[in-house]
Design a protein around this motif. Structure first.
Motif, PDB file in Angstrom:
ATOM      1  N   VAL A  19       0.563  -0.842  -0.027  1.00 40.09           N
ATOM      2  CA  VAL A  19       0.123  -0.046   0.054  1.00 40.09           C
ATOM      3  C   VAL A  19       0.779   1.534  -0.078  1.00 40.09           C
ATOM      4  O   VAL A  19       1.032   2.500  -0.562  1.00 40.09           O
ATOM      5  CB  VAL A  19      -1.184   0.143   1.293  1.00 40.09           C
ATOM      6  CG1 VAL A  19      -1.897   1.429   1.211  1.00 40.09           C
ATOM      7  CG2 VAL A  19      -2.013  -1.023   1.324  1.00 40.09           C
ATOM      8  N   ALA A  20       2.043   1.260   0.879  1.00 47.12           N
ATOM      9  CA  ALA A  20       2.763   2.318   0.749  1.00 47.12           C
ATOM     10  C   ALA A  20       3.281   2.732  -1.096  1.00 47.12           C
ATOM     11  O   ALA A  20       3.895   3.683  -0.928  1.00 47.12           O
ATOM     12  CB  ALA A  20       3.829   2.264   2.457  1.00 47.12           C
ATOM     13  N   ASP A  22       2.227   1.912  -3.674  1.00 47.68           N
ATOM     14  CA  ASP A  22       1.211   2.664  -4.490  1.00 47.68           C
ATOM     15  C   ASP A  22       0.965   4.141  -3.638  1.00 47.68           C
ATOM     16  O   ASP A  22       0.693   4.090  -4.624  1.00 47.68           O
ATOM     17  CB  ASP A  22       0.362   1.572  -4.231  1.00 47.68           C
ATOM     18  CG  ASP A  22       0.175  -0.204  -4.775  1.00 47.68           C
ATOM     19  OD1 ASP A  22       0.861  -0.089  -5.132  1.00 47.68           O
ATOM     20  OD2 ASP A  22      -0.987  -0.503  -4.299  1.00 47.68           O
ATOM     21  N   ALA A  23       1.062   3.863  -3.182  1.00 52.48           N
ATOM     22  CA  ALA A  23       0.390   5.060  -2.493  1.00 52.48           C
ATOM     23  C   ALA A  23       1.760   6.485  -3.282  1.00 52.48           C
ATOM     24  O   ALA A  23       1.062   7.325  -3.817  1.00 52.48           O
ATOM     25  CB  ALA A  23       0.982   5.164  -0.952  1.00 52.48           C
ATOM     26  N   ASP A  24       3.354   6.305  -2.976  1.00 48.56           N
ATOM     27  CA  ASP A  24       4.191   6.411  -3.586  1.00 48.56           C
ATOM     28  C   ASP A  24       4.004   7.457  -5.101  1.00 48.56           C
ATOM     29  O   ASP A  24       4.159   7.680  -5.368  1.00 48.56           O
ATOM     30  CB  ASP A  24       5.424   6.193  -2.538  1.00 48.56           C
ATOM     31  CG  ASP A  24       5.430   7.083  -1.715  1.00 48.56           C
ATOM     32  OD1 ASP A  24       5.515   7.252  -0.724  1.00 48.56           O
ATOM     33  OD2 ASP A  24       6.690   5.804  -1.188  1.00 48.56           O
ATOM     34  N   GLU A  27       1.062   9.311  -5.921  1.00 50.87           N
ATOM     35  CA  GLU A  27       1.664  10.589  -5.918  1.00 50.87           C
ATOM     36  C   GLU A  27       2.444  11.070  -7.200  1.00 50.87           C
ATOM     37  O   GLU A  27       2.003  12.558  -7.012  1.00 50.87           O
ATOM     38  CB  GLU A  27       1.999  10.725  -4.426  1.00 50.87           C
ATOM     39  CG  GLU A  27       0.602  10.738  -3.703  1.00 50.87           C
ATOM     40  CD  GLU A  27       1.177  11.403  -1.855  1.00 50.87           C
ATOM     41  OE1 GLU A  27       2.491  11.372  -2.248  1.00 50.87           O
ATOM     42  OE2 GLU A  27       0.660  10.461  -1.082  1.00 50.87           O
ATOM     43  N   GLU A  84      -5.534  11.630   1.809  1.00 48.90           N
ATOM     44  CA  GLU A  84      -5.945  10.161   2.464  1.00 48.90           C
ATOM     45  C   GLU A  84      -6.505   9.465   0.752  1.00 48.90           C
ATOM     46  O   GLU A  84      -6.636  10.151   0.197  1.00 48.90           O
ATOM     47  CB  GLU A  84      -6.775  10.089   3.216  1.00 48.90           C
ATOM     48  CG  GLU A  84      -8.414  10.226   2.700  1.00 48.90           C
ATOM     49  CD  GLU A  84      -8.668  11.676   3.367  1.00 48.90           C
ATOM     50  OE1 GLU A  84     -10.208  12.187   3.227  1.00 48.90           O
ATOM     51  OE2 GLU A  84      -7.952  12.691   3.763  1.00 48.90           O
ATOM     52  N   LEU A  85      -5.542   8.459   0.618  1.00 49.78           N
ATOM     53  CA  LEU A  85      -5.363   7.569  -0.278  1.00 49.78           C
ATOM     54  C   LEU A  85      -6.824   6.615   0.307  1.00 49.78           C
ATOM     55  O   LEU A  85      -6.586   6.071   1.335  1.00 49.78           O
ATOM     56  CB  LEU A  85      -4.362   6.894  -0.904  1.00 49.78           C
ATOM     57  CG  LEU A  85      -4.833   5.798  -1.819  1.00 49.78           C
ATOM     58  CD1 LEU A  85      -5.153   6.252  -3.349  1.00 49.78           C
ATOM     59  CD2 LEU A  85      -3.460   4.957  -1.987  1.00 49.78           C
ATOM     60  N   ARG A  86      -7.414   6.464  -0.988  1.00 52.49           N
ATOM     61  CA  ARG A  86      -9.468   5.518  -0.308  1.00 52.49           C
ATOM     62  C   ARG A  86      -9.372   4.179  -1.225  1.00 52.49           C
ATOM     63  O   ARG A  86      -8.876   4.594  -2.402  1.00 52.49           O
ATOM     64  CB  ARG A  86     -10.456   6.746   0.113  1.00 52.49           C
ATOM     65  CG  ARG A  86     -10.263   6.860   1.351  1.00 52.49           C
ATOM     66  CD  ARG A  86     -10.567   7.965   1.579  1.00 52.49           C
ATOM     67  NE  ARG A  86     -11.791   8.975  -0.073  1.00 52.49           N
ATOM     68  CZ  ARG A  86     -11.345   9.546  -1.096  1.00 52.49           C
ATOM     69  NH1 ARG A  86     -10.490  10.149  -1.080  1.00 52.49           N
ATOM     70  NH2 ARG A  86     -12.520   9.824  -2.108  1.00 52.49           N
ATOM     71  N   LEU A  92      -9.599   2.824  -6.113  1.00 51.40           N
ATOM     72  CA  LEU A  92      -8.752   3.729  -5.544  1.00 51.40           C
ATOM     73  C   LEU A  92      -8.699   4.769  -5.466  1.00 51.40           C
ATOM     74  O   LEU A  92      -8.461   5.474  -6.496  1.00 51.40           O
ATOM     75  CB  LEU A  92      -7.217   3.386  -5.539  1.00 51.40           C
ATOM     76  CG  LEU A  92      -6.374   2.629  -4.437  1.00 51.40           C
ATOM     77  CD1 LEU A  92      -5.301   2.115  -5.267  1.00 51.40           C
ATOM     78  CD2 LEU A  92      -6.937   2.142  -3.392  1.00 51.40           C
ATOM     79  N   GLN A  94      -7.208   9.019  -4.646  1.00 47.90           N
ATOM     80  CA  GLN A  94      -6.713   9.870  -3.709  1.00 47.90           C
ATOM     81  C   GLN A  94      -7.515  10.773  -3.842  1.00 47.90           C
ATOM     82  O   GLN A  94      -6.984  12.266  -5.000  1.00 47.90           O
ATOM     83  CB  GLN A  94      -5.396   9.930  -4.540  1.00 47.90           C
ATOM     84  CG  GLN A  94      -4.126  11.375  -4.202  1.00 47.90           C
ATOM     85  CD  GLN A  94      -3.347  10.595  -2.242  1.00 47.90           C
ATOM     86  OE1 GLN A  94      -3.218   9.317  -2.455  1.00 47.90           O
ATOM     87  NE2 GLN A  94      -3.495  11.577  -1.948  1.00 47.90           N
TER      88      GLN A  94
END
Length: 134
Positions: A19-20, A22-24, A27, A84-86, A92, A94
């Motif tokens: 998840v981290a 993917d979030a990076d 973004e 937040e990413l949801r 998903l 963002q």
């Protein structure tokens, strides 16, 4: 019992790391597209749009015109803050707070899809401004 706990902990840590990552990556994609718009590199910004968006607009020129007219805060963004990413119904989303060239704040919701080319933007919604009281 210790083995079960270790397995669950290991699985949770692995999922958190994914998840981290993917979030990076998400973004990075959104930030790169926003920078491309600031640079007036519509062809570059087009590359971050999903195949669905590309089919919808047909070419970078139509896409750029839509962003310039419909999302001026994206076209001329002065500051970007990722919220937040949801996961919403398996998609998903963002949230991104953008300050426009005149100093106004806007919150946008980016729907992201993972494609063979990595994460891409599949749509953007302008969210209502939160009520601010004194």
């Amino acid at each position: 019992m210790t083995r079960i706990f270790a397995f669950v902990l290991g699985f949770w840590l692995a999922a958190t790391a994914v998840v981290a990552q993917d979030a990076d990556a998400i973004e990075g994609v959104i930030g790169s597209q926003l920078q491309a718009f600031n640079d007036r590199d519509v062809d570059g910004a087009w590359q971050y749009a999903s195949p669905n968006i590309q089919r919808l607009f047909g070419n970078p020129g139509n896409f750029g015109m839509m962003v310039q007219r419909g999302y001026p805060m994206v076209w001329d963004n002065a500051e970007v803050r990722f919220l937040e990413l949801r996961d919403v119904a398996g998609n998903l989303w963002q949230k991104v707070m953008v300050r426009d060239a005149q100093g106004g704040l806007h919150v946008l919701d980016y729907q992201m899809v993972e494609t063979a080319n990595g994460w891409q933007i599949n749509g953007v919604q302008l969210l209502p401004s939160p009520d601010v009281g004194a």
